[in-house]
Scaffold this active site. Structure first.
Site, PDB file in Angstrom:
ATOM      1  N   GLU A 169     -12.687  -2.677  12.008  1.00 28.29           N
ATOM      2  CA  GLU A 169     -12.552  -1.843  10.580  1.00 28.29           C
ATOM      3  C   GLU A 169     -13.997  -3.033  10.148  1.00 28.29           C
ATOM      4  O   GLU A 169     -14.695  -1.482   9.194  1.00 28.29           O
ATOM      5  CB  GLU A 169     -11.777  -2.468  10.269  1.00 28.29           C
ATOM      6  CG  GLU A 169     -11.497  -0.966   8.413  1.00 28.29           C
ATOM      7  CD  GLU A 169     -10.355  -1.550   8.280  1.00 28.29           C
ATOM      8  OE1 GLU A 169      -8.633  -1.747   8.579  1.00 28.29           O
ATOM      9  OE2 GLU A 169      -9.456  -0.922   7.008  1.00 28.29           O
ATOM     10  N   ASP A 175      -8.021  -9.142   3.729  1.00 28.63           N
ATOM     11  CA  ASP A 175      -7.819  -7.822   4.895  1.00 28.63           C
ATOM     12  C   ASP A 175      -9.181  -8.403   5.504  1.00 28.63           C
ATOM     13  O   ASP A 175      -9.695  -7.144   6.074  1.00 28.63           O
ATOM     14  CB  ASP A 175      -7.832  -6.937   3.675  1.00 28.63           C
ATOM     15  CG  ASP A 175      -7.124  -5.667   4.275  1.00 28.63           C
ATOM     16  OD1 ASP A 175      -7.234  -5.872   5.982  1.00 28.63           O
ATOM     17  OD2 ASP A 175      -7.525  -4.781   4.557  1.00 28.63           O
ATOM     18  N   GLU A 182       0.441  -1.683   0.433  1.00 28.20           N
ATOM     19  CA  GLU A 182       0.238   0.226   0.065  1.00 28.20           C
ATOM     20  C   GLU A 182       1.077   1.226   0.273  1.00 28.20           C
ATOM     21  O   GLU A 182       0.553   1.863   0.827  1.00 28.20           O
ATOM     22  CB  GLU A 182      -0.909   0.149   1.604  1.00 28.20           C
ATOM     23  CG  GLU A 182      -1.968  -0.964   1.423  1.00 28.20           C
ATOM     24  CD  GLU A 182      -2.868  -1.372   2.607  1.00 28.20           C
ATOM     25  OE1 GLU A 182      -4.462  -1.301   1.733  1.00 28.20           O
ATOM     26  OE2 GLU A 182      -2.827  -0.891   3.713  1.00 28.20           O
TER      27      GLU A 182
HETATM   28  C1  BDP Z   1      -6.337  -2.459   5.861  1.00 27.92           C
HETATM   29  C2  BDP Z   1      -6.742  -0.726   6.239  1.00 27.92           C
HETATM   30  C3  BDP Z   1      -5.159  -0.150   6.202  1.00 27.92           C
HETATM   31  C4  BDP Z   1      -4.343  -0.838   6.642  1.00 27.92           C
HETATM   32  C5  BDP Z   1      -4.085  -2.103   5.995  1.00 27.92           C
HETATM   33  C6  BDP Z   1      -3.202  -3.247   7.149  1.00 27.92           C
HETATM   34  O1  BDP Z   1      -7.237  -0.353   5.890  1.00 27.92           O
HETATM   35  O2  BDP Z   1      -5.676   0.921   7.497  1.00 27.92           O
HETATM   36  O3  BDP Z   1      -3.117   0.451   6.706  1.00 27.92           O
HETATM   37  O4  BDP Z   1      -5.073  -3.060   6.314  1.00 27.92           O
HETATM   38  O5  BDP Z   1      -2.830  -4.098   7.249  1.00 27.92           O
HETATM   39  O6  BDP Z   1      -7.084  -3.404   6.527  1.00 27.92           O
HETATM   40  O7  BDP Z   1      -1.236  -2.225   6.442  1.00 27.92           O
END
Ligand code: BDP
Length: 732
Positions: free
Chosen positions: A423, A395, A321
């Site tokens: 989340e 996720d 990301e």
């Molecule tokens: C996702 C989240 C994000 C996190 C990412 C992670 O939306 O905010 O940074 O995982 O685990 O679920 O790095």
């Protein structure tokens, strides 16, 4: 009310009738449910036990033999005094020796000579284990908590208190406990400006600006709560971190927190930004094979350990990301992790290297990415590296099959990463107990070494023979008075800790302990609460993403339904990528005819998931694109079943509301009221998920709703038009 009574008696000491008035007041007070509570005390409330439960402790706990020469010993003794005084309504007498029957004796053979005889029995309990036993000490009947270390004795003290809190008899005890997992950590996704990514309980409890001088008493309560469930580490800062967390100013602040946590056996860890050598080190590169970069990290590690001698190590999110990482320099995850491991090794520190990766180039199926990137490096990670793997491959979705990395990297210790903060599960207001989700993931059979190769056995190291083991939970903690944003979310922090200690433990037993400690020992409260909790995970799956659907939430903030989300920077950040609904059917074909993600599982699992006849229904649309009129086990068509599942989820929430309403008067008003209101929000939002999803998917299925199912009250455009620019916790 107590102060009114006091001033009344002071002003009119001899007034006739006053006694009668007081008696009336007392009767009224006794008739009230327990005094209002704001939830701050978590499961460590220590309120007086009701008389019938109390009776069994009449002769117990009147004396406490517990040395207090070290900080950890003091923590144990203070907790026992606090707990026993509160629960039993009388402070135990502190004594150097048991002089009456019923004493509680806590220590190690080194701290209490009386326990020397137990030395042999402590073998195998390690540095954190303990035994609790009803025995005789100094010729008197006593309850003994004995351990090899002060920390073991502290854990044992919390266990003993739990027994009393939950109304268990202290007679005939013979318990031995040692954690099955070594590194049991919370991951705080807290930024240095106190914003909590995916946090729904207010801002970060770390008041960085006032640290290191102001040590909020809350830090101590945080440590107590964690130690009470066996959590022994905390990563203070977000995985998407600023490099500033590694500068001297912040290290000093982290050291101050470490000093509060130390007596409770909690080590401090930090997320490390891979490009820190550039950003705060002034180097031109962060290439892990560059000697200057390697030296920079060694120097940084030395500096950290000078400031925090028992520092735990680094957590790293790299090449995921948009975060920097070794691949920016053509190097592998192993190259990156090993460089940091080399810097930490002389100090005994570890690296928790996350496997939640997906690159800038979109893969054909995001599900496959972590496996593809990590499996080739199995056996190449340094001894002090743990690879941290989320429970599922996408996720933290409401329900995911276990991550295919479990079982696929036998030469690398893999630690589990669960999300405690909700989340994707309704934020703080939805009552969703995560115990069943954790249990399902841990009990999943990878078949890596034949049947019975559960994820739990990989996580605890027993299947593949790893000594370094771990479990991480993304914290749900903030400055809200009740810590977690809702009373029931405290249970998720609690169950995470208990399952990190023992990944084979049962979610229902833990829920029962929690409910007894948090609300009441009365079975008329405990049983309905436990049953609400135990069905709540299936319910959220049903009303959000039934039958294996996933990743259908609103874009960015992840609040509410968004199955229509499409377009934008990358396809695998949209919903349509995951559900693939069309006129023919719905679901992601991950079989050999599709992305073949199923091929990443061991053959028996791949065969089961890959076959439409054998795939468990809860993962049907995760692995298959299925026609709308496919016959389900129930005999209904897929479309009818889908609608029914949405309805079932909403109905469950309605049922929870009824159950909870019936507990009015049995739970203190303040907490009862908030839970009741939150359940109302949950029902509204569950229905919103159901209605919006049905309105949307019906545009593909083109089928009528099954008999009895109510049509969504609004048209699809209405649901699509809803915007939530200020929904909490969005990534920044
Ligand atoms: C996702 C989240 C994000 C996190 C990412 C992670 O939306 O905010 O940074 O995982 O685990 O679920 O790095």
């Amino acid at each position: 009310m107590i102060s009114i009574a006091r001033s009344a008696s002071a002003k009119h000491p001899a007034r006739p009738g006053l006694l009668g008035l007081l008696a009336l007041l007392l009767t009224w007070l006794l008739a009230l449910p327990a005094a209002a509570e704001d939830g701050y005390d978590l499961w460590l409330r220590y309120r007086p036990l009701p008389a019938p439960v109390l009776k069994q402790y009449r002769d117990q706990g009147t004396q406490l033999v517990a040395p207090a020469d070290t900080a950890t010993q003091r923590a144990a003794r203070d907790e026992l005094v606090r707990g026993l005084s509160g629960l039993l309504g009388r402070a135990p007498a502190l004594a150097a020796q048991a002089r009456r029957d019923g004493a509680i004796v806590v220590g190690t053979p080194a701290s209490l000579p009386q326990l020397a005889a137990l030395q042999g029995e402590l073998e195998g309990l390690g540095e954190e284990g303990y035994l609790i036993r009803s025995t005789r000490i100094d010729g008197r009947a006593a309850t003994v908590v004995a351990a090899n270390t002060d920390m073991g004795a502290l854990y044992g003290s919390f266990h003993l208190l739990r027994l009393v809190q939950t109304g268990q008899p202290l007679a005939g005890l013979d318990l031995r406990e040692a954690p099955k997992v070594k590194v049991r950590v919370l991951n705080h996704w807290d930024n240095l400006d106190r914003y909590v990514e995916r946090g729904y309980a207010g801002e970060s409890i770390w008041d960085w600006h006032k640290l290191p001088d102001w040590l909020d008493p809350r830090y101590t309560d945080y440590a107590r709560a964690n130690a009470s469930v066996g959590i022994n580490g905390t990563v203070l800062n977000n995985v998407n971190t600023s490099a500033l967390a590694l500068t001297p100013m912040y290290l000093e602040k982290a050291a101050a927190l470490a000093s509060v946590f130390r007596p409770y056996g909690i080590k401090v860890y930090l997320s490390a930004r891979f490009s820190a050598p550039i950003e705060i080190g002034g180097l031109a590169t962060a290439d892990p094979l560059d000697p200057a970069v390697r030296q920079w990290w060694k120097d940084k590690a030395d500096e950290i350990y000078r400031t925090i001698p028992d520092f735990g190590g680094f957590l790293v999110k790299a090449n995921s990301e948009g975060q920097p990482g070794p691949q920016d320099y053509g190097r592998s995850h192993a190259d990156g992790a090993n460089m940091l491991a080399e810097a930490l090794a002389p100090h005994g520190g570890i690296v928790m290297w996350r496997a939640f990766v997906y690159s800038h180039e979109e893969p054909d199926d995001r599900h496959k990415q972590a496996y593809n990137e990590f499996v080739p490096h199995d056996g190449r990670f340094a001894d002090n590296v743990l690879v941290q793997v989320k429970n599922g491959a996408i996720d933290f979705q409401p329900r995911e099959p276990f991550h295919p990395l479990f079982g696929a990297m036998p030469r690398t210790p893999l630690m589990m990463e669960f999300q405690i903060t909700k989340e994707y599960l309704g934020f703080a207001t939805h009552l969703v107990y995560l115990g069943p989700l954790y249990e399902e993931a841990l009990r999943a059979d990878t078949h890596a070494r034949g049947p019975g190769s559960t994820v739990a056995k990989i996580v605890d190291g027993s299947l593949e023979g790893h000594a370094l083991t771990g479990m991480a939970g993304v914290a749900n903690i903030g400055v809200d008075r009740n810590w977690s944003g809702s009373h029931f979310d405290q249970a998720n922090w609690y169950v995470f800790g208990r399952m990190a200690w023992d990944p084979h433990a049962g979610a229902e037993d833990i829920a029962r302990d929690w409910a007894r400690m948090t609300f009441s020992t009365d079975p008329a409260v405990v049983e309905p609460v436990v049953s609400m909790m135990m069905g709540s995970h299936q319910a959220v799956v049903d009303y959000m993403t039934p039958l294996g659907l996933h990743h259908l939430m609103g874009r960015g903030h992840h609040y509410g339904p968004g199955p229509w989300v499409e377009g934008g920077p990358r396809a695998d950040w949209t919903s349509v990528y995951y559900h693939r609904a069309d006129a023919r059917g719905i679901g992601f074909d991950r079989t050999a005819s599709g992305s073949n993600a199923v091929g990443q599982y061991a053959p028996p699992v791949a065969a089961q998931f890959g076959n439409l006849d054998t795939v468990p229904e809860e993962f049907l649309l995760w692995f298959h694109h299925v026609p709308w009129d496919h016959r389900m086990a129930s005999g209904r068509s897929l479309w009818d079943e889908l609608v029914l599942r949405y309805d079932r989820g909403v109905d469950y929430v309605r049922g929870m509301r009824r159950t909870w309403a019936a507990l009015e008067g049995k739970v203190d008003t303040e907490r009862h009221h908030q839970v009741a209101v939150f359940l109302g929000i949950q029902e509204k939002e569950a229905k919103w998920w159901r209605d919006a999803s049905i309105a949307y998917f019906q545009t593909f299925s083109q089928r009528p709703l099954p008999e009895g199912a109510a049509p969504p009250p609004h048209g699809l455009e209405y649901y699509k038009s809803l915007q939530f620019p200020y929904a909490p916790g969005d990534g920044k």
